[in-house]
Design a protein around this motif. Structure first.
Motif, PDB file in Angstrom:
ATOM      1  N   GLY A 105      40.734   8.262  -5.979  1.00  0.00           N
ATOM      2  CA  GLY A 105      41.351   7.075  -5.413  1.00  0.00           C
ATOM      3  C   GLY A 105      41.934   6.112  -6.429  1.00  0.00           C
ATOM      4  O   GLY A 105      42.364   5.013  -6.064  1.00  0.00           O
ATOM      5  N   LYS A 106      41.987   6.505  -7.696  1.00  0.00           N
ATOM      6  CA  LYS A 106      42.507   5.634  -8.752  1.00  0.00           C
ATOM      7  C   LYS A 106      43.566   6.376  -9.559  1.00  0.00           C
ATOM      8  O   LYS A 106      43.608   7.604  -9.552  1.00  0.00           O
ATOM      9  N   ASP A 239      43.275  14.345   4.253  1.00  0.00           N
ATOM     10  CA  ASP A 239      44.382  13.540   3.745  1.00  0.00           C
ATOM     11  C   ASP A 239      44.051  12.980   2.369  1.00  0.00           C
ATOM     12  O   ASP A 239      42.928  13.089   1.882  1.00  0.00           O
ATOM     13  N   THR A 240      45.025  12.373   1.738  1.00  0.00           N
ATOM     14  CA  THR A 240      44.869  11.880   0.370  1.00  0.00           C
ATOM     15  C   THR A 240      43.789  10.815   0.274  1.00  0.00           C
ATOM     16  O   THR A 240      42.999  10.802  -0.676  1.00  0.00           O
ATOM     17  N   GLY A 248      47.361  18.495  -0.326  1.00  0.00           N
ATOM     18  CA  GLY A 248      48.463  19.445  -0.243  1.00  0.00           C
ATOM     19  C   GLY A 248      49.068  19.837  -1.566  1.00  0.00           C
ATOM     20  O   GLY A 248      50.118  20.470  -1.623  1.00  0.00           O
ATOM     21  N   LYS A 249      48.388  19.484  -2.659  1.00  0.00           N
ATOM     22  CA  LYS A 249      48.942  19.727  -3.993  1.00  0.00           C
ATOM     23  C   LYS A 249      49.085  21.224  -4.281  1.00  0.00           C
ATOM     24  O   LYS A 249      50.055  21.658  -4.903  1.00  0.00           O
ATOM     25  N   ARG A 302      30.709  19.731   3.455  1.00  0.00           N
ATOM     26  CA  ARG A 302      31.325  18.452   3.102  1.00  0.00           C
ATOM     27  C   ARG A 302      32.712  18.319   3.711  1.00  0.00           C
ATOM     28  O   ARG A 302      33.349  19.302   4.086  1.00  0.00           O
ATOM     29  N   ARG A 303      33.175  17.078   3.760  1.00  0.00           N
ATOM     30  CA  ARG A 303      34.488  16.800   4.338  1.00  0.00           C
ATOM     31  C   ARG A 303      35.424  16.126   3.332  1.00  0.00           C
ATOM     32  O   ARG A 303      36.483  15.624   3.714  1.00  0.00           O
ATOM     33  N   SER A 304      35.014  16.079   2.065  1.00  0.00           N
ATOM     34  CA  SER A 304      35.880  15.501   1.038  1.00  0.00           C
ATOM     35  C   SER A 304      35.536  16.093  -0.313  1.00  0.00           C
ATOM     36  O   SER A 304      34.549  16.806  -0.449  1.00  0.00           O
TER      37      SER A 304
END
Length: 304
Positions: A105-106, A239-240, A248-249, A302-304
């Protein structure tokens, strides 16, 4: 009477808190104003203390519960694998590799501090990891085990492990890979560092006998591959904002993945079969391996 085992969220929160404080203490301070090393040290702290799941230190601590390792030794071993992981992310995000601008996130380190300093951050974190392995001596680890741990961490991070897997990954862009080749790449790129986390944790205590080590290695093979399969699924589904990195990278870069090879349903089925394989490998250890089993569930669900 057997002492009640703490719930997984409570145990993991405690391990994560001690890992964070140990990393904070191990990393160099930024120094006084005008210190020429301050930018490098600041960037190192930015790279490491930026959050993350800390799955590798959790695996270290969980494996150490099987062999009676001390918390002090496990803290240092957990820092070692997390520092190697952090260095790999810094380099992996650079323009010459994946060219990503977002991590946890950074802004990625090269975006925040420049490419040259990002390269040095990775170099310095890798060196610091081996200092942390040496510090396990102070936690009561036998010298012969420290030597073994040093060699195993070097192998896991080097050309036959993570770095080799990354080289295969770069060469595979735009090409199709067989399932066997894809698995070999990810056992090196992702699986090697998850495996060495378990090996380091176990060797911080009484070394496993050959039969026990074989079972732990089978567990590691399953969770190491499952981690990457789930990553491939999440790269498509999440999502991002949820991922904390660019979603999606892989598809944009035309990289071979388990989703591109097996489809979403097939990849999910593979991850679940690997989770069950991990639990079967742990069964002979009984309750001592409960945390490793919970981590297998965490990795796959996990979901992330």
């Amino acid at each position: 009477m057997r002492m009640a085992i703490a719930p997984f969220p409570e145990w993991s929160a405690e391990v994560l808190a001690t890992t964070e404080s140990s990393l904070e203490a191990l990393l160099p301070g930024t120094g006084a104003a005008g210190d020429l090393l301050a930018p490098l040290h600041e960037a190192m702290r930015y790279a490491v203390l930026a959050g993350g799941k800390r799955v590798r230190p959790l695996l270290v601590h969980a494996a150490g519960e099987i062999t009676g390792a001390s918390r002090q030794a496990l803290d240092q071993a957990g820092c070692a694998v997390e520092l190697i992981h952090a260095y790999s992310l810094v380099h992996d995000d650079m323009p010459c590799m994946d060219n990503d601008v977002l991590r946890r996130g950074k802004p990625t380190v090269h975006v925040a501090y420049g490419e040259a300093l990002a390269m040095l951050v990775g170099d310095a974190l890798q060196a610091l990891a081996f200092r942390a392995v040496a510090a396990t001596l102070e936690g009561g680890v036998a010298p012969v085990n420290v030597v073994t741990m040093t060699r195993e961490l070097a192998d896991a991070a080097g050309s036959i492990g993570m770095a080799g897997g990354q080289a295969i990954d770069l060469a595979a862009v735009g090409h199709s890979l067989s399932r066997e080749s894809l698995e070999d790449m990810h056992r090196r790129k992702t699986g090697a560092m998850l495996t060495v986390s378990v090996r380091l944790g176990a060797n911080c205590g009484k070394s496993p006998n050959p039969a026990e080590q074989a079972l732990l290695d089978d567990y590691c093979a399953a969770v190491g591959l499952a981690f990457q399969v789930v990553d491939d699924v999440l790269d498509v589904e999440a999502d991002t904002t949820t991922l904390g990195k660019t979603a999606g990278k892989d598809a944009q870069a035309n990289k071979p993945t388990y989703v591109s090879l097996l489809g979403l349903a097939g990849a999910r089925d593979l991850a679940e079969s690997l989770r069950l394989r991990a639990h079967r490998a742990l069964a002979p250890f009984g309750p001592q391996a409960a945390r490793l089993g919970e981590l297998a569930d965490l990795i796959v669900l996990r979901r992330s």
